[in-house]
Design a protein around this motif. Structure first.
Motif, PDB file in Angstrom:
ATOM      1  N   THR A 129      55.415  18.399  26.635  1.00 14.34           N
ATOM      2  CA  THR A 129      54.661  17.288  26.051  1.00 14.34           C
ATOM      3  C   THR A 129      53.322  17.152  26.744  1.00 14.34           C
ATOM      4  N   ILE A 130      52.387  16.511  26.066  1.00  6.39           N
ATOM      5  CA  ILE A 130      51.090  16.182  26.652  1.00  6.39           C
ATOM      6  C   ILE A 130      50.904  14.676  26.538  1.00  6.39           C
ATOM      7  N   GLU A 131      50.440  14.055  27.617  1.00  6.71           N
ATOM      8  CA  GLU A 131      50.429  12.596  27.709  1.00  6.71           C
ATOM      9  C   GLU A 131      49.121  12.085  28.305  1.00  6.71           C
ATOM     10  N   ASN A 132      48.657  10.960  27.794  1.00  8.48           N
ATOM     11  CA  ASN A 132      47.570  10.204  28.420  1.00  8.48           C
ATOM     12  C   ASN A 132      48.230   9.168  29.318  1.00  8.48           C
ATOM     13  N   SER A 133      48.134   9.342  30.624  1.00 13.07           N
ATOM     14  CA  SER A 133      48.791   8.433  31.569  1.00 13.07           C
ATOM     15  C   SER A 133      47.924   7.230  31.930  1.00 13.07           C
ATOM     16  N   GLY A 134      46.695   7.205  31.432  1.00 15.97           N
ATOM     17  CA  GLY A 134      45.753   6.168  31.830  1.00 15.97           C
ATOM     18  C   GLY A 134      44.950   6.562  33.044  1.00 15.97           C
ATOM     19  N   MET A 135      45.400   7.613  33.740  1.00 16.63           N
ATOM     20  CA  MET A 135      44.709   8.122  34.930  1.00 16.63           C
ATOM     21  C   MET A 135      44.290   9.583  34.755  1.00 16.63           C
ATOM     22  N   THR A 136      44.991  10.287  33.863  1.00 15.38           N
ATOM     23  CA  THR A 136      44.746  11.707  33.661  1.00 15.38           C
ATOM     24  C   THR A 136      45.410  12.138  32.357  1.00 15.38           C
ATOM     25  N   VAL A 137      45.258  13.410  32.038  1.00 13.82           N
ATOM     26  CA  VAL A 137      46.025  14.042  30.970  1.00 13.82           C
ATOM     27  C   VAL A 137      47.069  14.913  31.650  1.00 13.82           C
ATOM     28  N   LYS A 138      48.336  14.664  31.346  1.00 12.17           N
ATOM     29  CA  LYS A 138      49.441  15.356  32.012  1.00 12.17           C
ATOM     30  C   LYS A 138      50.278  16.117  30.995  1.00 12.17           C
ATOM     31  N   VAL A 139      50.631  17.344  31.341  1.00 11.95           N
ATOM     32  CA  VAL A 139      51.496  18.179  30.503  1.00 11.95           C
ATOM     33  C   VAL A 139      52.810  18.408  31.248  1.00 11.95           C
ATOM     34  N   SER A 140      53.908  17.958  30.671  1.00  7.99           N
ATOM     35  CA  SER A 140      55.228  18.170  31.256  1.00  7.99           C
ATOM     36  C   SER A 140      55.754  19.542  30.853  1.00  7.99           C
ATOM     37  N   LEU A 141      56.503  20.153  31.766  1.00 15.03           N
ATOM     38  CA  LEU A 141      57.016  21.506  31.540  1.00 15.03           C
ATOM     39  C   LEU A 141      58.529  21.486  31.383  1.00 15.03           C
ATOM     40  N   HIS A 142      59.036  22.419  30.605  1.00 13.65           N
ATOM     41  CA  HIS A 142      60.484  22.578  30.469  1.00 13.65           C
ATOM     42  C   HIS A 142      61.066  23.117  31.770  1.00 13.65           C
ATOM     43  N   SER A 186      43.182  20.615  21.527  1.00 13.11           N
ATOM     44  CA  SER A 186      43.283  20.060  20.173  1.00 13.11           C
ATOM     45  C   SER A 186      44.230  18.859  20.137  1.00 13.11           C
ATOM     46  N   TYR A 187      45.089  18.727  21.155  1.00 11.96           N
ATOM     47  CA  TYR A 187      46.027  17.609  21.216  1.00 11.96           C
ATOM     48  C   TYR A 187      45.375  16.329  21.742  1.00 11.96           C
ATOM     49  N   LEU A 188      44.173  16.412  22.310  1.00 11.82           N
ATOM     50  CA  LEU A 188      43.563  15.237  22.935  1.00 11.82           C
ATOM     51  C   LEU A 188      43.341  14.097  21.942  1.00 11.82           C
ATOM     52  N   THR A 189      43.019  14.426  20.709  1.00  9.51           N
ATOM     53  CA  THR A 189      42.774  13.373  19.721  1.00  9.51           C
ATOM     54  C   THR A 189      44.048  12.616  19.354  1.00  9.51           C
ATOM     55  N   SER A 190      45.199  13.166  19.720  1.00 10.89           N
ATOM     56  CA  SER A 190      46.479  12.485  19.451  1.00 10.89           C
ATOM     57  C   SER A 190      46.925  11.609  20.608  1.00 10.89           C
ATOM     58  N   ILE A 191      46.199  11.671  21.738  1.00 12.64           N
ATOM     59  CA  ILE A 191      46.590  10.873  22.909  1.00 12.64           C
ATOM     60  C   ILE A 191      45.375  10.120  23.456  1.00 12.64           C
ATOM     61  N   GLY A 248      49.383   5.932  27.508  1.00 16.41           N
ATOM     62  CA  GLY A 248      50.788   5.838  27.135  1.00 16.41           C
ATOM     63  C   GLY A 248      51.168   6.691  25.958  1.00 16.41           C
ATOM     64  N   GLU A 249      50.180   7.226  25.249  1.00 20.38           N
ATOM     65  CA  GLU A 249      50.487   8.077  24.109  1.00 20.38           C
ATOM     66  C   GLU A 249      50.871   9.479  24.563  1.00 20.38           C
ATOM     67  N   THR A 271      36.997  11.761  24.793  1.00 23.06           N
ATOM     68  CA  THR A 271      38.121  11.621  23.862  1.00 23.06           C
ATOM     69  C   THR A 271      39.181  10.659  24.354  1.00 23.06           C
ATOM     70  N   VAL A 272      39.644  10.824  25.585  1.00 23.08           N
ATOM     71  CA  VAL A 272      40.747  10.000  26.089  1.00 23.08           C
ATOM     72  C   VAL A 272      40.209   8.770  26.827  1.00 23.08           C
ATOM     73  N   ARG A 273      40.942   7.654  26.678  1.00 24.15           N
ATOM     74  CA  ARG A 273      40.508   6.372  27.257  1.00 24.15           C
ATOM     75  C   ARG A 273      41.504   5.880  28.295  1.00 24.15           C
ATOM     76  N   VAL A 274      41.044   4.969  29.152  1.00 21.45           N
ATOM     77  CA  VAL A 274      41.895   4.471  30.236  1.00 21.45           C
ATOM     78  C   VAL A 274      42.954   3.499  29.740  1.00 21.45           C
ATOM     79  N   SER A 275      42.743   2.945  28.548  1.00 20.79           N
ATOM     80  CA  SER A 275      43.741   2.013  28.012  1.00 20.79           C
ATOM     81  C   SER A 275      43.817   2.163  26.500  1.00 20.79           C
TER      82      SER A 275
END
Length: 289
Positions: free
Chosen positions: A81-94, A188-193, A197-198, A258-262
């Motif tokens: 998954t890729i996530e906007n944590s409010g502090m960074t963009v984080k990608v979780s791994l299997h 390309s996933y940045l516009t979705s997060i 929290g997304e 693209t990504v915002r803090v809140s």
């Protein structure tokens, strides 16, 4: 005496408690870097903190710094998954993705990667610097000792419980017209997060090896340091690779536009990096004859 005992107990609990992710930030002076120790993140006042400036001429040769063994870094279904944590963009791994060798004490599980950046390609935002140079971005792959069973709370209790692999990202040189397709796919996933929290699932097709193209992973610096965000535990074996990942200027600019803090009315996420901390002993591989 009762009041003093309660005060000491409260401070002790504060010292041990996990960080409240809402109690620190980069962008607001009331919770930005200078305030982290005051907000109860006591480790941030430690003596073995990260990031640092790596002075290449002062790095000591260490023949134990052998090549790494990367398992499932070539898997095109490694990214979860890729996530906007409010502090960074984080990608979780299997699970099942590991790294060993490189003078690490044991095999480490690769858990996630995230990024640090400044304000587009014009304002660099890597955390580490080399000989005073700050790069546009930095990618961190976070790994925990396999004996901890992916439990980072347990891992930070050990001075080598976590291993961070740091990769600098910079703009492609003149004359190179095409960046790795993996990076165009990932961003390309940045516009979705865009909002904090997304999170969205990543479609199979991107491997870690794809994202690290161009980096000779046999060449790196090594030092012992800390998390670069609260609670700043001094429990990290840092590996900072010498070669850089090269992407386009447009891609670098995407993160800060693209990504915002809140939410949609909050600022864009810019300058998400910690400043340089006190120097530590740095090692590297001996030069080849």
């Amino acid at each position: 005496m009762v009041m003093n005992s309660l005060t000491v107990a409260a401070l002790f609990l504060c010292f041990l408690a996990p960080a409240d992710t809402d109690a620190w930030c980069y962008h607001d002076p009331s919770c930005s870097e200078a305030t982290w120790p005051l907000l109860g993140h006591n480790y941030c006042n430690g003596t073995q903190q990260s990031p640092i400036d790596i002075v290449s001429a002062h790095a000591d040769d260490d023949s134990d710094l052998m090549p790494f063994i990367f398992v499932n870094y070539s898997s095109t279904s490694a990214l979860k998954t890729i996530e906007n944590s409010g502090m960074t963009v984080k990608v979780s791994l299997h699970s099942g993705i590991t790294v060993s060798g490189g003078d690490l004490s044991e095999t480490y599980d690769s858990l996630q990667f995230h990024l640090h950046w400044g304000n587009g390609s014009a304002v660099p935002g890597s955390e580490h610097t080399v000989d005073g140079k700050r790069y546009p971005m930095e990618l961190h792959i976070v790994n925990s000792e396999s004996s901890c069973n992916r439990n980072t709370t347990l891992a930070v209790e050990d001075s080598t419980g976590l291993a961070a692999l740091a990769f600098f990202i910079e703009e492609m040189p003149d004359g190179v017209s095409q960046e790795p397709a993996s990076w165009r796919n990932l961003t390309s996933y940045l516009t979705s997060i865009t909002n904090s929290g997304e999170s969205v699932s990543i479609t199979p097709g991107i491997s870690l090896d794809d994202l690290l193209v161009g980096v000779d992973r046999r060449k790196y610096y090594r030092y012992l340091g800390s998390l670069t965000t609260p609670p700043c535990n001094e429990a990290v074996v840092w590996t900072v690779f010498k070669d850089t990942i090269k992407v386009s200027k447009d891609l670098i600019d995407l993160f800060s536009t693209t990504v915002r803090v809140s939410n949609s009315s909050s600022p864009f996420m810019v300058n998400v990096y910690r400043n340089i901390q006190a120097a530590q002993e740095v090692k590297t591989q001996p030069a080849e004859p």
